[in-house]
Design a protein around this motif. Structure first.
Motif, PDB file in Angstrom:
ATOM      1  N   ASP A  25      49.811  41.393  36.956  1.00 49.21           N
ATOM      2  CA  ASP A  25      48.434  41.064  36.635  1.00 49.21           C
ATOM      3  C   ASP A  25      47.947  39.707  37.457  1.00 49.21           C
ATOM      4  OD1 ASP A  25      46.169  40.406  35.223  1.00 49.21           O
ATOM      5  OD2 ASP A  25      46.984  40.482  33.372  1.00 49.21           O
ATOM      6  N   SER A  53      45.491  37.798  37.172  1.00 44.79           N
ATOM      7  CA  SER A  53      44.908  37.242  36.360  1.00 44.79           C
ATOM      8  C   SER A  53      45.778  35.946  35.523  1.00 44.79           C
ATOM      9  CB  SER A  53      43.910  37.714  35.273  1.00 44.79           C
ATOM     10  OG  SER A  53      44.790  38.402  34.492  1.00 44.79           O
ATOM     11  N   GLN A  54      47.027  36.528  35.510  1.00 39.33           N
ATOM     12  CA  GLN A  54      48.243  35.619  34.919  1.00 39.33           C
ATOM     13  C   GLN A  54      48.615  34.659  36.019  1.00 39.33           C
ATOM     14  OE1 GLN A  54      48.548  35.644  31.409  1.00 39.33           O
ATOM     15  NE2 GLN A  54      46.687  36.618  31.792  1.00 39.33           N
TER      16      GLN A  54
END
Length: 196
Positions: A44, A46-47
Motif C-alpha cells: 500500500d 499510501s502507507q
C-alpha cells in the motif's frame, strides 16, 4: 509352477512402467510443469514512510525501512523477493508478469548484476543488467554533481518502484520485441540479503 511365477513377473514389469509414466504426467494433459505466480497483495503506497520521484520519472516508495548501515551499491549481489505488475493507463494495477512467488512458494531471487552493462558470468557467458528503473530503484546512486542522491536499500527494506517505459523496456514501436514495451511497470521489492 516356476514358469507361472516368471511369466507373471515379466508381464508385471510393463504394467509397473506404465503406472510410473502415468503418475509422472500428473493431472494435466501436457505433462509439463505449470508455473503460476502467487504473489501477496500489493504493498500500500499510501502507507509509505518516504517517497522520491527522479527527474526522469522513476518513483520510489519506501514501505518499510531496512536495518543496518549498509546500502546496496552497484557492485553488490542481492537476494530479493519481488513481484512485477503492469500499471494500466488509468493507474490501476494490471497483470503480474514476473514474481519470485511461484506456486504458493516464496523463493528469493539473486540478482548478480546491478551495473548498467552486461558482465561476464562464471561459465563464459554474460549476465545482463536489470531494467534501468529497477536497478536504480534499489542501489545507492549519486549524481555527478552530487545534488541528487538516491539511497540504496538495506536488508529487510520494502519498496515500491514505479518505472516509466523509458526506464523499463522502452517505448512501443514496430521494432519492439517485448510485450512490456511502452508499459509503465510496478515492482514490489523486499531486500532479503546483500550477498557476499
Amino acid at each position: 509352477m516356476y514358469k507361472l511365477k516368471k511369466s507373471t513377473f515379466v508381464f508385471s514389469i510393463p504394467a509397473l512402467l506404465l503406472m510410473f509414466f502415468l503418475q509422472a504426467c500428473g493431472d494435466g494433459s501436457t505433462g509439463y510443469y505449470q508455473r503460476e505466480f502467487t504473489p501477496p497483495e500489493p504493498y500500500d503506497v499510501s502507507q509509505s514512510v518516504s517517497d522520491t520521484t527522479t527527474a526522469d520519472g522513476l518513483e520510489i516508495h519506501v514501505i518499510e525501512e531496512g536495518y543496518g548501515r549498509i546500502e546496496v551499491i552497484h557492485r553488490d549481489r542481492v537476494q530479493v523477493k519481488y513481484t512485477g505488475r503492469i500499471v494500466e493507463e488509468d493507474g490501476s494495477l494490471g497483470d503480474v508478469f514476473d514474481s519470485s512467488y511461484i506456486n504458493n512458494q516464496t523463493e528469493t531471487t539473486t540478482f548478480n548484476n546491478l551495473t548498467p552493462n552486461p558482465i561476464p558470468s562464471g561459465n563464459g557467458g554474460q549476465i545482463s543488467p536489470l531494467v534501468d528503473g529497477f536497478r536504480r530503484g534499489i542501489i545507492k546512486e549519486v549524481s555527478e554533481d552530487t545534488t541528487n542522491i538516491l539511497s540504496g536499500m538495506k536488508e529487510g527494506e520494502k519498496r515500491v518502484l514505479i518505472i516509466p517505459p523509458a526506464l523499463a523496456y522502452g517505448e512501443a514501436d514496430e521494432n519492439s520485441s517485448s510485450s512490456l514495451a511502452g508499459r509503465t511497470l510496478r515492482f514490489d521489492v523486499e531486500l532479503v540479503q546483500i550477498a557476499e
